[in-house]
Scaffold this motif. Sequence first.
Motif, mmCIF file in Angstrom:
data_model
loop_
_atom_site.group_PDB
_atom_site.id
_atom_site.type_symbol
_atom_site.label_atom_id
_atom_site.label_comp_id
_atom_site.label_asym_id
_atom_site.label_seq_id
_atom_site.Cartn_x
_atom_site.Cartn_y
_atom_site.Cartn_z
ATOM 1 N N ARG A 30 0.831 -1.208 0.000
ATOM 2 C CA ARG A 30 0.000 0.000 0.000
ATOM 3 C C ARG A 30 0.864 1.257 0.000
ATOM 4 O O ARG A 30 0.645 2.177 -0.786
ATOM 5 C CB ARG A 30 -0.924 -0.003 1.232
ATOM 6 N N GLU A 31 1.873 1.291 0.871
ATOM 7 C CA GLU A 31 2.734 2.472 0.951
ATOM 8 C C GLU A 31 3.517 2.682 -0.333
ATOM 9 O O GLU A 31 3.707 3.814 -0.774
ATOM 10 C CB GLU A 31 3.672 2.375 2.152
ATOM 11 N N VAL A 32 3.987 1.590 -0.947
ATOM 12 C CA VAL A 32 4.706 1.715 -2.222
ATOM 13 C C VAL A 32 3.758 2.276 -3.284
ATOM 14 O O VAL A 32 4.118 3.175 -4.035
ATOM 15 C CB VAL A 32 5.321 0.362 -2.664
ATOM 16 N N PHE A 33 2.533 1.780 -3.334
ATOM 17 C CA PHE A 33 1.556 2.314 -4.288
ATOM 18 C C PHE A 33 1.329 3.802 -4.071
ATOM 19 O O PHE A 33 1.273 4.581 -5.025
ATOM 20 C CB PHE A 33 0.226 1.569 -4.193
ATOM 21 N N PHE A 34 1.215 4.228 -2.830
ATOM 22 C CA PHE A 34 0.948 5.634 -2.543
ATOM 23 C C PHE A 34 2.205 6.496 -2.537
ATOM 24 O O PHE A 34 2.165 7.656 -2.163
ATOM 25 C CB PHE A 34 0.157 5.784 -1.235
ATOM 26 N N GLY A 35 3.363 5.946 -2.961
ATOM 27 C CA GLY A 35 4.526 6.775 -3.216
ATOM 28 C C GLY A 35 5.725 6.652 -2.308
ATOM 29 O O GLY A 35 6.741 7.291 -2.551
ATOM 30 N N ALA A 36 5.639 5.873 -1.259
ATOM 31 C CA ALA A 36 6.800 5.688 -0.379
ATOM 32 C C ALA A 36 7.589 4.493 -0.895
ATOM 33 O O ALA A 36 7.253 3.357 -0.602
ATOM 34 C CB ALA A 36 6.354 5.455 1.065
ATOM 35 N N GLY A 37 8.620 4.736 -1.679
ATOM 36 C CA GLY A 37 9.349 3.644 -2.296
ATOM 37 C C GLY A 37 10.716 3.363 -1.720
ATOM 38 O O GLY A 37 11.321 2.344 -2.020
ATOM 39 N N ARG A 38 11.223 4.270 -0.904
ATOM 40 C CA ARG A 38 12.556 4.084 -0.342
ATOM 41 C C ARG A 38 12.462 3.509 1.066
ATOM 42 O O ARG A 38 11.484 3.704 1.784
ATOM 43 C CB ARG A 38 13.313 5.411 -0.321
ATOM 44 N N PHE A 39 13.503 2.796 1.441
ATOM 45 C CA PHE A 39 13.549 2.090 2.717
ATOM 46 C C PHE A 39 13.185 3.012 3.887
ATOM 47 O O PHE A 39 12.320 2.691 4.700
ATOM 48 C CB PHE A 39 14.940 1.485 2.919
ATOM 49 N N GLY A 40 13.835 4.159 3.970
ATOM 50 C CA GLY A 40 13.585 5.083 5.081
ATOM 51 C C GLY A 40 12.159 5.600 5.093
ATOM 52 O O GLY A 40 11.552 5.747 6.161
#
Length: 176
Positions: A30-40
Motif C-alpha cells: 500500500r505504501e509503495v503504491f501511494f509513493g513511499a518507495g525508499r527504505f527510510g
Amino acid sequence: MSDHGDRVTFQHGQEFLAAISERWNYQILREVFFGAGRFGELRRALGISANILTARLNSLTELGLLTKRAYRPDKPWYEYALTDSARELVVPAIAAVTRWAETHATGTDITHHPLVHTTCGSPTNPYLACSSCHQPVEASALRPASAGEGGAGEGAAAGRGGAAPAAPDGPGPQAR
C-alpha cells in the motif's frame, strides 16, 4: 510466483493471498503504491523495524510483486516499485480496501488518499462495474453462476479485449 513459469494455477492465488496476509506485506505494498518507495520512507510510514522491513521487501521482491532499483551509486540503497503484474491485482485491491476504510472509518483521524486516472488526468473514484450492462456492481447483487448459466470463462472472455465499460452518469459509488 515468478518460479512457476507462464502458467498460472489456482495455487498462485493462494500463494498471493498467503503473502499478502503475512504481517506487514499489505501495508508495504500500500505504501509503495501511494509513493513511499525508499527504505527510510517505508520505515517511517509504517513504524516497522529495519530487519523486518528488509526481510519483507526481499520476500515481496522474490514473489515478483516489487522491483528494486539502486538510486545511490556510492551505497547499496534501493527504491521499490510495484511490478506490472502486481499492479494488475494489488492496485484495484488497495483502492477498494482504502475506499472502504475511508468510508467506514469512525473518528476524525482519517487520512484520505485521492486517486487520479493517469489516462485522462482527472480525479477518480474507481468502482466495480458489470461488463454486460456497465452498471455499478454492489456486493449484494453478485452470486456465483449456476450450472448452465455461463460460467466466469464466458463473461471474462467477452469482457477482455473489447471497449472499456462506459461509466454511468455522474460520480460512481465508493469502490466496494
